[in-house]
Design a protein around this motif. Sequence first.
Motif, mmCIF file in Angstrom:
data_model
loop_
_atom_site.group_PDB
_atom_site.id
_atom_site.type_symbol
_atom_site.label_atom_id
_atom_site.label_comp_id
_atom_site.label_asym_id
_atom_site.label_seq_id
_atom_site.Cartn_x
_atom_site.Cartn_y
_atom_site.Cartn_z
ATOM 1 N N LYS A 197 0.820 -1.216 0.000
ATOM 2 C CA LYS A 197 0.000 0.000 0.000
ATOM 3 C C LYS A 197 0.855 1.269 0.000
ATOM 4 N N ASP A 199 1.305 3.766 -1.791
ATOM 5 C CA ASP A 199 0.779 4.622 -2.845
ATOM 6 C C ASP A 199 -0.146 5.660 -2.219
ATOM 7 N N GLY A 200 -0.410 6.722 -2.975
ATOM 8 C CA GLY A 200 -1.331 7.752 -2.504
ATOM 9 C C GLY A 200 -0.907 8.370 -1.185
ATOM 10 N N GLU A 201 -1.877 8.554 -0.294
ATOM 11 C CA GLU A 201 -1.611 9.208 0.984
ATOM 12 C C GLU A 201 -0.741 8.354 1.904
ATOM 13 N N LEU A 202 -0.696 7.054 1.651
ATOM 14 C CA LEU A 202 0.075 6.165 2.516
ATOM 15 C C LEU A 202 1.534 6.010 2.078
ATOM 16 N N LYS A 203 1.907 6.637 0.975
ATOM 17 C CA LYS A 203 3.260 6.418 0.451
ATOM 18 C C LYS A 203 4.334 6.881 1.426
ATOM 19 N N SER A 204 4.154 8.057 2.020
ATOM 20 C CA SER A 204 5.163 8.558 2.966
ATOM 21 C C SER A 204 5.225 7.684 4.217
ATOM 22 N N ALA A 205 4.049 7.224 4.679
ATOM 23 C CA ALA A 205 4.024 6.330 5.840
ATOM 24 C C ALA A 205 4.719 5.017 5.519
ATOM 25 N N SER A 237 3.471 -1.516 -4.102
ATOM 26 C CA SER A 237 2.056 -1.186 -4.212
ATOM 27 C C SER A 237 1.403 -2.191 -5.149
#
Length: 326
Positions: A197, A199-205, A237
């Motif tokens: 996961k 990707d998107g908003e979770l990429k930095s996490a 991802s």
Amino acid sequence: MTDDPLLAPLLAGDRRALSRAITLVESTRADHRARAAALLDALRSAGREALRIGLSGTPGVGKSTFIEAFGLKLTGEGKRVAVLAVDPSSTRTGGSILGDKTRMERLSRDPRAFIRPSPSAAHLGGVARRTREAVSLCEASGVDVVLIETVGVGQSETMVAGMCDLFTLLLAPAGGDELQGVKRGIMEIADLILVNKADGELKSAATRTVADYAGALRLLRKRPQDPQGFPKALPVSAVTGEGLDRAWEEMQTLTAWRRESGHWEANRAAQASHWFAEQVREGLLARLERDPQVRARMTELAEAVAAGERAPEAAAAEMLETMKAG
């Protein structure tokens, strides 16, 4: 060589023959077990090997989504892929949903892919009772890569490493709490940790989580079967496909190194010896359970333990002495 009618079509890569052969090895009937043993023994002469990849992960991490994306990547490269997906069985009814084909709809339609869900049947280790035999059948049918999806993360799940060439742990972006929750035993046997996961908003996490696990892996003792830099933690991802190429490259790098260094052959030999001993133990227990006198004495002692009249340890010792005397 056996004259089993499944032998020739199985070696020719017939998918229906592979399905029927797996059904045969999963059967508990005595005549089916004897036939399965003869078939597996005959298939050894084919000398075919596939890359066995075990995949485990916390519930909801997206194992099925990852396997579909990864499997489609491999079939796109011309490889034949088998997915042995183990579903948890109910401890009350013994039933399983076996819904992996519905979760891997695109891969299930790929002619170069074979998906077989199996119930764990309360078997420890996150694998079904006959998963290893199913792996051997897939190899004999000419499959290039066998993906073994286990039921989820648990200490006993390390058993899956006993039948795989590579063990991959799939995790979701999370903080330190999940890092603490992952069992050390699984961390120690993981060859790759893939943070899904990413990707998107979770990429930095996901990037931070990869760094956390990379740091944790550096604290573990280096294993002799690993080259420099392994085990590794990588972001992937399953939705966008990002990171899948890198993950496959690292798997191939590790596999090539282990083949060249001799660890591949040594590991396969150790696994074969282990499963031979497991089969002997399983057969002995089954033979004892079929003995009416042993079964009656077991029931008697179990009732005494349940009633609080005997300690479990003392009752077990007495049972073993009874069997020894018999």
